[in-house]
Design a protein around this motif. Structure first.
Motif, PDB file in Angstrom:
ATOM      1  N   ASP A 250     -32.476  -8.875  41.201  1.00 28.27           N
ATOM      2  CA  ASP A 250     -32.652  -8.124  42.443  1.00 28.27           C
ATOM      3  C   ASP A 250     -34.078  -7.584  42.448  1.00 28.27           C
ATOM      4  OD1 ASP A 250     -32.563  -6.557  44.673  1.00 28.27           O
ATOM      5  OD2 ASP A 250     -30.989  -5.211  43.958  1.00 28.27           O
ATOM      6  N   VAL A 251     -34.930  -8.146  43.305  1.00 22.63           N
ATOM      7  CA  VAL A 251     -36.340  -7.771  43.343  1.00 22.63           C
ATOM      8  C   VAL A 251     -36.723  -7.357  44.753  1.00 22.63           C
ATOM      9  CG1 VAL A 251     -38.726  -8.529  42.992  1.00 22.63           C
ATOM     10  CG2 VAL A 251     -36.917  -9.373  41.475  1.00 22.63           C
ATOM     11  N   GLN A 252     -37.397  -6.213  44.863  1.00 23.82           N
ATOM     12  CA  GLN A 252     -37.950  -5.761  46.140  1.00 23.82           C
ATOM     13  C   GLN A 252     -39.418  -5.413  45.915  1.00 23.82           C
ATOM     14  OE1 GLN A 252     -35.737  -2.789  48.231  1.00 23.82           O
ATOM     15  NE2 GLN A 252     -33.762  -3.769  47.884  1.00 23.82           N
ATOM     16  N   THR A 253     -40.294  -6.017  46.717  1.00 28.74           N
ATOM     17  CA  THR A 253     -41.722  -5.769  46.595  1.00 28.74           C
ATOM     18  C   THR A 253     -42.344  -5.576  47.970  1.00 28.74           C
ATOM     19  OG1 THR A 253     -42.487  -8.061  46.789  1.00 28.74           O
ATOM     20  CG2 THR A 253     -41.746  -7.330  44.612  1.00 28.74           C
ATOM     21  N   ILE A 254     -43.513  -4.939  47.984  1.00 35.64           N
ATOM     22  CA  ILE A 254     -44.277  -4.833  49.222  1.00 35.64           C
ATOM     23  C   ILE A 254     -45.354  -5.916  49.257  1.00 35.64           C
ATOM     24  CG2 ILE A 254     -45.902  -3.398  50.530  1.00 35.64           C
ATOM     25  CD1 ILE A 254     -44.221  -1.010  49.884  1.00 35.64           C
ATOM     26  N   SER A 255     -46.143  -6.025  48.187  1.00 31.05           N
ATOM     27  CA  SER A 255     -47.123  -7.100  48.104  1.00 31.05           C
ATOM     28  C   SER A 255     -47.095  -7.682  46.703  1.00 31.05           C
ATOM     29  CB  SER A 255     -48.527  -6.586  48.444  1.00 31.05           C
ATOM     30  OG  SER A 255     -48.967  -5.639  47.480  1.00 31.05           O
ATOM     31  N   GLY A 256     -47.713  -8.833  46.541  1.00 39.97           N
ATOM     32  CA  GLY A 256     -47.642  -9.521  45.263  1.00 39.97           C
ATOM     33  C   GLY A 256     -46.603 -10.624  45.316  1.00 39.97           C
ATOM     34  N   ASP A 257     -46.894 -11.721  44.631  1.00 41.26           N
ATOM     35  CA  ASP A 257     -45.992 -12.868  44.625  1.00 41.26           C
ATOM     36  C   ASP A 257     -44.891 -12.690  43.591  1.00 41.26           C
ATOM     37  OD1 ASP A 257     -47.607 -13.993  46.552  1.00 41.26           O
ATOM     38  OD2 ASP A 257     -48.782 -15.181  45.121  1.00 41.26           O
ATOM     39  N   THR A 258     -43.754 -13.327  43.856  1.00 38.51           N
ATOM     40  CA  THR A 258     -42.619 -13.262  42.943  1.00 38.51           C
ATOM     41  C   THR A 258     -42.175 -14.669  42.580  1.00 38.51           C
ATOM     42  OG1 THR A 258     -41.820 -11.174  43.880  1.00 38.51           O
ATOM     43  CG2 THR A 258     -40.243 -12.480  42.628  1.00 38.51           C
ATOM     44  N   VAL A 272     -42.454  -7.846  51.672  1.00 36.03           N
ATOM     45  CA  VAL A 272     -43.168  -7.706  52.947  1.00 36.03           C
ATOM     46  C   VAL A 272     -44.151  -8.855  53.114  1.00 36.03           C
ATOM     47  CG1 VAL A 272     -44.703  -6.264  54.323  1.00 36.03           C
ATOM     48  CG2 VAL A 272     -42.883  -5.210  52.988  1.00 36.03           C
ATOM     49  N   SER A 273     -45.099  -8.976  52.183  1.00 35.14           N
ATOM     50  CA  SER A 273     -46.136  -9.987  52.353  1.00 35.14           C
ATOM     51  C   SER A 273     -46.255 -10.947  51.184  1.00 35.14           C
ATOM     52  CB  SER A 273     -47.498  -9.312  52.574  1.00 35.14           C
ATOM     53  OG  SER A 273     -47.841  -8.496  51.462  1.00 35.14           O
ATOM     54  N   GLY A 274     -45.482 -10.763  50.147  1.00 38.04           N
ATOM     55  CA  GLY A 274     -45.583 -11.634  48.988  1.00 38.04           C
ATOM     56  C   GLY A 274     -44.852 -12.948  49.179  1.00 38.04           C
ATOM     57  N   HIS A 275     -45.293 -13.974  48.445  1.00 36.05           N
ATOM     58  CA  HIS A 275     -44.645 -15.281  48.475  1.00 36.05           C
ATOM     59  C   HIS A 275     -43.585 -15.346  47.386  1.00 36.05           C
ATOM     60  CE1 HIS A 275     -44.395 -19.595  49.383  1.00 36.05           C
ATOM     61  NE2 HIS A 275     -44.216 -19.760  48.070  1.00 36.05           N
ATOM     62  N   GLY A 276     -42.460 -15.969  47.685  1.00 36.56           N
ATOM     63  CA  GLY A 276     -41.384 -16.094  46.718  1.00 36.56           C
ATOM     64  C   GLY A 276     -41.178 -17.537  46.287  1.00 36.56           C
ATOM     65  N   THR A 277     -41.055 -17.760  44.982  1.00 43.64           N
ATOM     66  CA  THR A 277     -40.726 -19.071  44.429  1.00 43.64           C
ATOM     67  C   THR A 277     -39.489 -18.908  43.558  1.00 43.64           C
ATOM     68  OG1 THR A 277     -43.058 -19.724  44.387  1.00 43.64           O
ATOM     69  CG2 THR A 277     -41.531 -21.005  43.050  1.00 43.64           C
ATOM     70  N   ILE A 278     -38.428 -19.657  43.881  1.00 43.00           N
ATOM     71  CA  ILE A 278     -37.153 -19.496  43.191  1.00 43.00           C
ATOM     72  C   ILE A 278     -36.620 -20.867  42.787  1.00 43.00           C
ATOM     73  CG2 ILE A 278     -34.774 -18.679  43.366  1.00 43.00           C
ATOM     74  CD1 ILE A 278     -35.700 -16.723  45.530  1.00 43.00           C
ATOM     75  N   THR A 279     -36.208 -20.997  41.535  1.00 45.55           N
ATOM     76  CA  THR A 279     -35.458 -22.164  41.087  1.00 45.55           C
ATOM     77  C   THR A 279     -34.153 -21.678  40.485  1.00 45.55           C
ATOM     78  OG1 THR A 279     -36.469 -22.181  38.876  1.00 45.55           O
ATOM     79  CG2 THR A 279     -37.568 -23.452  40.605  1.00 45.55           C
ATOM     80  N   GLY A 294     -44.242 -13.160  54.102  1.00 42.92           N
ATOM     81  CA  GLY A 294     -44.193 -14.014  52.923  1.00 42.92           C
ATOM     82  C   GLY A 294     -43.292 -15.219  53.128  1.00 42.92           C
ATOM     83  N   GLY A 295     -43.622 -16.323  52.454  1.00 43.38           N
ATOM     84  CA  GLY A 295     -42.822 -17.536  52.526  1.00 43.38           C
ATOM     85  C   GLY A 295     -41.959 -17.713  51.295  1.00 43.38           C
ATOM     86  N   LEU A 296     -41.087 -18.724  51.344  1.00 41.23           N
ATOM     87  CA  LEU A 296     -40.174 -19.005  50.243  1.00 41.23           C
ATOM     88  C   LEU A 296     -40.234 -20.479  49.873  1.00 41.23           C
ATOM     89  CD1 LEU A 296     -37.742 -18.372  48.333  1.00 41.23           C
ATOM     90  CD2 LEU A 296     -36.246 -18.933  50.270  1.00 41.23           C
ATOM     91  N   ASP A 297     -40.309 -20.757  48.567  1.00 42.62           N
ATOM     92  CA  ASP A 297     -40.111 -22.096  48.018  1.00 42.62           C
ATOM     93  C   ASP A 297     -38.910 -22.021  47.098  1.00 42.62           C
ATOM     94  OD1 ASP A 297     -42.343 -24.195  48.634  1.00 42.62           O
ATOM     95  OD2 ASP A 297     -43.407 -22.298  48.391  1.00 42.62           O
ATOM     96  N   TRP A 298     -37.833 -22.730  47.459  1.00 45.80           N
ATOM     97  CA  TRP A 298     -36.637 -22.754  46.609  1.00 45.80           C
ATOM     98  C   TRP A 298     -36.364 -24.181  46.187  1.00 45.80           C
ATOM     99  CZ3 TRP A 298     -32.137 -25.522  47.444  1.00 45.80           C
ATOM    100  CH2 TRP A 298     -31.112 -25.297  46.513  1.00 45.80           C
ATOM    101  N   THR A 312     -37.191 -14.500  57.780  1.00 48.85           N
ATOM    102  CA  THR A 312     -38.598 -14.157  57.747  1.00 48.85           C
ATOM    103  C   THR A 312     -39.141 -14.062  59.161  1.00 48.85           C
ATOM    104  OG1 THR A 312     -40.784 -14.871  56.986  1.00 48.85           O
ATOM    105  CG2 THR A 312     -39.189 -16.588  57.491  1.00 48.85           C
ATOM    106  N   VAL A 313     -40.187 -13.245  59.350  1.00 46.77           N
ATOM    107  CA  VAL A 313     -40.831 -13.145  60.655  1.00 46.77           C
ATOM    108  C   VAL A 313     -41.788 -14.314  60.845  1.00 46.77           C
ATOM    109  CG1 VAL A 313     -42.310 -11.752  62.149  1.00 46.77           C
ATOM    110  CG2 VAL A 313     -40.577 -10.648  60.737  1.00 46.77           C
ATOM    111  N   SER A 314     -42.738 -14.471  59.914  1.00 48.90           N
ATOM    112  CA  SER A 314     -43.731 -15.529  60.102  1.00 48.90           C
ATOM    113  C   SER A 314     -43.919 -16.423  58.890  1.00 48.90           C
ATOM    114  CB  SER A 314     -45.085 -14.922  60.484  1.00 48.90           C
ATOM    115  OG  SER A 314     -45.579 -14.101  59.439  1.00 48.90           O
ATOM    116  N   GLY A 315     -43.213 -16.200  57.820  1.00 46.91           N
ATOM    117  CA  GLY A 315     -43.369 -17.030  56.635  1.00 46.91           C
ATOM    118  C   GLY A 315     -42.620 -18.349  56.755  1.00 46.91           C
ATOM    119  N   ASP A 316     -43.122 -19.365  56.069  1.00 49.57           N
ATOM    120  CA  ASP A 316     -42.460 -20.668  56.042  1.00 49.57           C
ATOM    121  C   ASP A 316     -41.434 -20.697  54.909  1.00 49.57           C
ATOM    122  OD1 ASP A 316     -44.056 -21.521  58.117  1.00 49.57           O
ATOM    123  OD2 ASP A 316     -45.534 -22.489  56.808  1.00 49.57           O
ATOM    124  N   VAL A 317     -40.372 -21.473  55.115  1.00 44.37           N
ATOM    125  CA  VAL A 317     -39.323 -21.648  54.113  1.00 44.37           C
ATOM    126  C   VAL A 317     -39.259 -23.124  53.750  1.00 44.37           C
ATOM    127  CG1 VAL A 317     -36.853 -21.446  53.620  1.00 44.37           C
ATOM    128  CG2 VAL A 317     -38.008 -19.680  54.982  1.00 44.37           C
TER     129      VAL A 317
END
Length: 386
Positions: A250-258, A272-279, A294-298, A312-317
């Motif tokens: 369970d991760v919550q961030t404002i900025s910075g990638d995860t 808010v603005s960080g990019h997420g990468t999940i496998t 922020g966008g998501l790569d899963w 997401t508002v404007s991030g790509d998934v």
């Protein structure tokens, strides 16, 4: 217009001045598959951790959507035009010559930016209530009976947390002059103290915990790295977060990638603005992703009992799926598009009505056993083969 929505979302998160606004009802898309998160919260009846509460909220965009839509239409019009294919859809070829189907969408529904709860705490606990304690200069080691819940707060400095086969909790602060460190156990909960303060103010902190332990961490700045811990709860204001081989995350961030790798249990990532990468591992991952920009790569398998939710508002998934996957897909967007590189079976495509395109698309892959939901205001959804 999108930039204005983004600015409003971030300002509300940081200032806490906005009040919650009710959102419109979303389409019923196998809601029974949604992951319940109340059982993920750490049970800590013996301690109260003061937090700076940033209020939950929803950004309801009906006025903006209405302005973007040249004509009104009702459900009856939708039924009459059910068989009319959208003029904006197109078919392209990727670099390998494979077929790629593009669907453009334009819905009327709200989008929820992330809900953030983040805090900095200088609460001084009562050392006399500790069931065990250990002290040292620059490092401290506390013997324990087994897995623990480790709570730590940091104002600055990087934090590295790793699992160990030893029955002990060990903390070490480097990159600063050696200072007094203490560890206090309250049952199976362990908390550190740095020069008499609960909050780490400087230096780099390395923590070793018994395998299967749980981590509750809040950081104002600095990077966080966690490996092979049983359960993780991270609240970060800025700085990158990396989680490897964790059961529940369970991760919550404002900025910075995860970056969350090899997750074997439920994953919730709000940013808010960080990019997420999940496998994820296994065929039934439970993933919840919310972001403003922020966008998501899963990447993984989505089979029976799988549920992936991305808003997401404007991030790509971007979803990279193993061919063994089997799922139903629902995608809504105002001005984004779906890039289909998986050859989905489309059940409900965007339709042209009165000069506009509706923005709700339904498709399936394989037997349709899992559920994938993606909602975006302007972001693009890419579905491709692993």
């Amino acid at each position: 217009m999108i930039r204005a929505v983004m600015v409003i979302a971030v300002l509300w998160l940081v200032s806490g001045a906005a009040e919650a606004k009710p959102g419109s009802a979303a389409p019923d898309r196998k809601s029974s598959h949604r992951q319940e998160w109340h059982d993920f919260d750490f049970e800590q009846p013996d301690v109260v951790i003061p937090e700076l509460e940033l209020p939950d909220f929803e950004v309801d965009l009906p006025a903006l959507l209405a302005r973007a839509s040249p004509h009104d239409h009702d459900a009856e019009d939708d039924e009459e035009d059910q068989d009319a294919q959208g003029d904006d859809d197109m078919e392209l070829r990727d670099d390998q010559g494979s077929r790629v189907k593009i669907y453009k969408l334009n819905p009327q529904r709200p989008v929820r930016p992330p809900r953030m709860h983040l805090g900095e705490d200088d609460h001084e606990f009562d050392e006399r209530e500790a069931t065990a304690q250990a002290r040292g200069r620059g490092t401290a080691t506390l013997p324990v009976k087994g897995p623990v819940t480790f709570q730590v707060r940091a104002q600055a400095g990087d934090i590295v947390v790793v699992a160990s086969d030893k029955r002990q909790v060990s903390v070490t602060v480097t990159e600063v002059a050696a200072e007094d460190i203490a560890l206090f156990a309250f049952g199976d909960r362990v908390e550190p103290s740095f020069r008499g303060r609960r909050t780490l103010r400087r230096g780099q902190l390395r923590v070793e915990l018994p395998r299967g332990s749980r981590l509750d961490l809040a950081s104002m700045s600095g990077d966080v790295s966690v490996e092979r811990i049983g359960e993780v709860r991270i609240r970060s204001m800025s700085g990158d977060v990396k989680v490897l081989g964790v059961g529940k995350t369970d991760v919550q961030t404002i900025s910075g990638d995860t970056r969350i790798e090899d997750a074997s249990g439920p994953v919730r990532l709000h940013t808010v603005s960080g990019h997420g990468t999940i496998t994820t591992t296994g065929t039934a991952p439970q993933v919840e992703f919310h972001s403003a920009s922020g966008g998501l790569d899963w990447s993984g398998v989505c089979g029976k009992d799988c549920h992936l939710s991305a808003e997401t508002v404007s991030g790509d998934v971007r979803l990279t799926l193993d061919p063994k996957s089997s799922f139903e897909l629902s995608y809504t967007s105002h001005s984004g598009e779906l890039r289909d590189e998986l050859n989905l079976m489309v059940k409900r495509a965007p339709r042209r009505k009165h000069g506009m395109t509706t923005g709700w698309l339904e498709a399936s892959f394989g037997k349709g056993e899992g559920v994938i939901e993606a909602d975006a205001f302007s972001g693009t959804l890419v579905v491709k083969r692993k």
